[in-house]
Design an enzyme around this catalytic site. Structure first.
Site, short mmCIF file in Angstrom:
data_model
loop_
_atom_site.label_atom_id
_atom_site.label_comp_id
_atom_site.label_asym_id
_atom_site.label_seq_id
_atom_site.Cartn_x
_atom_site.Cartn_y
_atom_site.Cartn_z
N SER A 124 -1.72 22.16 -35.81
CA SER A 124 -2.20 20.86 -35.37
C SER A 124 -1.02 19.90 -35.43
CB SER A 124 -3.29 20.36 -36.34
OG SER A 124 -3.50 18.98 -36.17
N TYR A 158 -7.42 18.69 -44.62
CA TYR A 158 -7.07 19.24 -43.30
C TYR A 158 -5.55 19.19 -43.08
CZ TYR A 158 -7.26 20.01 -38.23
OH TYR A 158 -7.08 20.50 -36.95
P1 NAD Z 1 -14.36 24.17 -32.90
O1 NAD Z 1 -15.15 23.64 -34.02
O2 NAD Z 1 -14.97 24.24 -31.55
O3 NAD Z 1 -13.78 25.61 -33.23
C1 NAD Z 1 -13.56 26.11 -34.52
C2 NAD Z 1 -14.17 27.48 -34.58
O4 NAD Z 1 -13.87 28.09 -35.85
C3 NAD Z 1 -15.69 27.44 -34.45
O5 NAD Z 1 -16.10 28.38 -33.48
C4 NAD Z 1 -16.18 27.83 -35.84
O6 NAD Z 1 -17.42 28.50 -35.82
C5 NAD Z 1 -15.05 28.74 -36.28
N1 NAD Z 1 -15.02 28.94 -37.73
C6 NAD Z 1 -15.14 28.01 -38.70
N2 NAD Z 1 -15.09 28.59 -39.91
C7 NAD Z 1 -14.90 29.91 -39.70
C8 NAD Z 1 -14.75 31.02 -40.55
N3 NAD Z 1 -14.79 30.90 -41.90
N4 NAD Z 1 -14.56 32.26 -39.99
C9 NAD Z 1 -14.54 32.40 -38.64
N5 NAD Z 1 -14.68 31.37 -37.79
C10 NAD Z 1 -14.85 30.14 -38.32
O7 NAD Z 1 -13.03 23.26 -32.85
P2 NAD Z 1 -11.66 23.47 -32.07
O8 NAD Z 1 -11.16 22.12 -31.77
O9 NAD Z 1 -11.82 24.45 -30.97
O10 NAD Z 1 -10.72 24.08 -33.22
C11 NAD Z 1 -10.00 25.28 -33.09
C12 NAD Z 1 -8.70 25.19 -33.87
O11 NAD Z 1 -7.87 24.20 -33.27
C13 NAD Z 1 -8.86 24.78 -35.33
O12 NAD Z 1 -7.96 25.52 -36.13
C14 NAD Z 1 -8.47 23.31 -35.31
O13 NAD Z 1 -7.97 22.89 -36.56
C15 NAD Z 1 -7.38 23.34 -34.27
N6 NAD Z 1 -7.10 22.03 -33.68
C16 NAD Z 1 -8.00 21.39 -32.89
C17 NAD Z 1 -7.68 20.15 -32.36
C18 NAD Z 1 -8.61 19.38 -31.47
O14 NAD Z 1 -8.28 18.24 -31.12
N7 NAD Z 1 -9.74 19.92 -31.05
C19 NAD Z 1 -6.45 19.57 -32.64
C20 NAD Z 1 -5.55 20.25 -33.46
C21 NAD Z 1 -5.88 21.48 -33.97
#
Ligand code: NAD
Length: 272
Positions: free
Chosen positions: A157, A170
């Site tokens: 991130s 986080y």
């Molecule tokens: P999201 O909530 O749609 O996806 C996260 C996924 O991880 C979900 O499907 C959830 O069910 C799964 N998950 C959570 N705990 C889990 C576990 N213990 N075992 C297996 N799966 C698990 O959100 P997203 O934005 O798609 O996030 C995906 C990644 O991207 C994350 O690591 C997040 O930190 C990172 N990220 C997202 C953003 C953003 O702006 N959306 C920015 C920076 C980083």
């Protein structure tokens, strides 16, 4: 070597964690479009994960996909997921450590459970999955369809470098991912294993709904993004696929920021 742009991952198998929604879903679909077999990992939403696997198979009949339930923070479940992947597809070539979550609180009110939960999933989960991937890459040995012995892509991130008040668990987890990735890259490069991170900025997914759901929130968010648009999961999917192909073979131990310029300190634009 030039390859058909839509068949760059033909014959390779990819595990994408947390792939039933958001970024992980789009990464899984994009891997499938480039003909990788995909393990669509999920923790709660079996139906959504099955749908992603189904989409991969109907989008491109060459790619095969299965949905596999596992909590990435649990060692036995991670090991079982890799066993299932190997039984289905023979081996694993690409791991995308995508699963992640937030449990936000003001610092003085953050419980140990909130701190631990985020660290367990976001950091320990990436350690457990990466370790199983490396064990499999070393067991399987060199292949002729990829320059690297295997690839690991960590979903980090912008908060691996930008401090984030109200989200210390986080930000600490993503700061940890940065040095987990770099230390793995240093140790595993000589074995032919290529390790990198993607650092998304603001991507429109369920994790940050509050930041884009209302026009006011979106307007505030735009102040942080010089390129003036919120990112889409497909922006990350395209980069993840490229990082898994031989086209990026000399990229190792790097975080690619995919953030519309969020890390350019936009607060200084008019007040330098
Ligand atoms: P999201 O909530 O749609 O996806 C996260 C996924 O991880 C979900 O499907 C959830 O069910 C799964 N998950 C959570 N705990 C889990 C576990 N213990 N075992 C297996 N799966 C698990 O959100 P997203 O934005 O798609 O996030 C995906 C990644 O991207 C994350 O690591 C997040 O930190 C990172 N990220 C997202 C953003 C953003 O702006 N959306 C920015 C920076 C980083």
């Amino acid at each position: 070597m030039r390859q058909n742009p839509n068949h760059r991952l033909l014959g390779q198998t990819c595990i994408v964690t947390g792939a039933s929604s958001g970024i992980g879903k789009e990464v899984a679909l994009a891997m499938g479009r480039d003909c990788a077999n995909v393990v669509v990992n999920y923790i709660t939403d079996a139906e959504a994960a099955e749908e992603v696997a189904h989409q991969i198979e109907i989008n491109d009949s060459i790619a095969k996909a299965i949905a596999v339930k596992a909590d990435v923070s649990k060692e036995d479940q991670v090991q079982a997921m890799f066993q299932t992947a190997k039984q289905h597809f023979g081996t694993v070539d690409i791991l995308v450590n995508n699963a992640g979550l937030q449990r936000d609180a003001e610092f003085h009110e953050m419980t140990l459970a909130q701190w631990q939960f985020v660290l367990d999933v976001n950091l320990t989960g990436q350690f457990l999955c990466s370790r199983e991937a490396v064990r499999e890459y070393l067991r399987r040995g060199k292949v002729d369809y990829s320059c690297a012995l295997g690839k690991i892509i960590c979903m980090s991130s912008v908060h691996e470098v930008i401090p984030w008040a109200g989200h210390v668990n986080y930000a600490a987890s993503k700061g940890g991912v940065m040095l987990l990735m770099k230390s793995m890259a240093q140790e595993l490069g000589p074995k032919g294993i290529r390790v990198n991170s993607i650092a998304p900025g603001a991507i429109q997914t369920p994790i940050n709904r509050d930041a884009w759901e209302t026009p006011e929130a979106l307007n505030d968010l735009m102040k942080l993004i010089p390129y003036k648009r919120i990112g889409q999961p497909a922006d990350i999917g395209a980069v993840a696929v490229w990082l898994a192909t031989d086209e990026s073979d000399y990229i190792h131990g790097t975080t690619l920021f995919v953030d519309g310029g969020m890390t350019l300190y936009p607060g200084f634009t008019t007040n330098g």
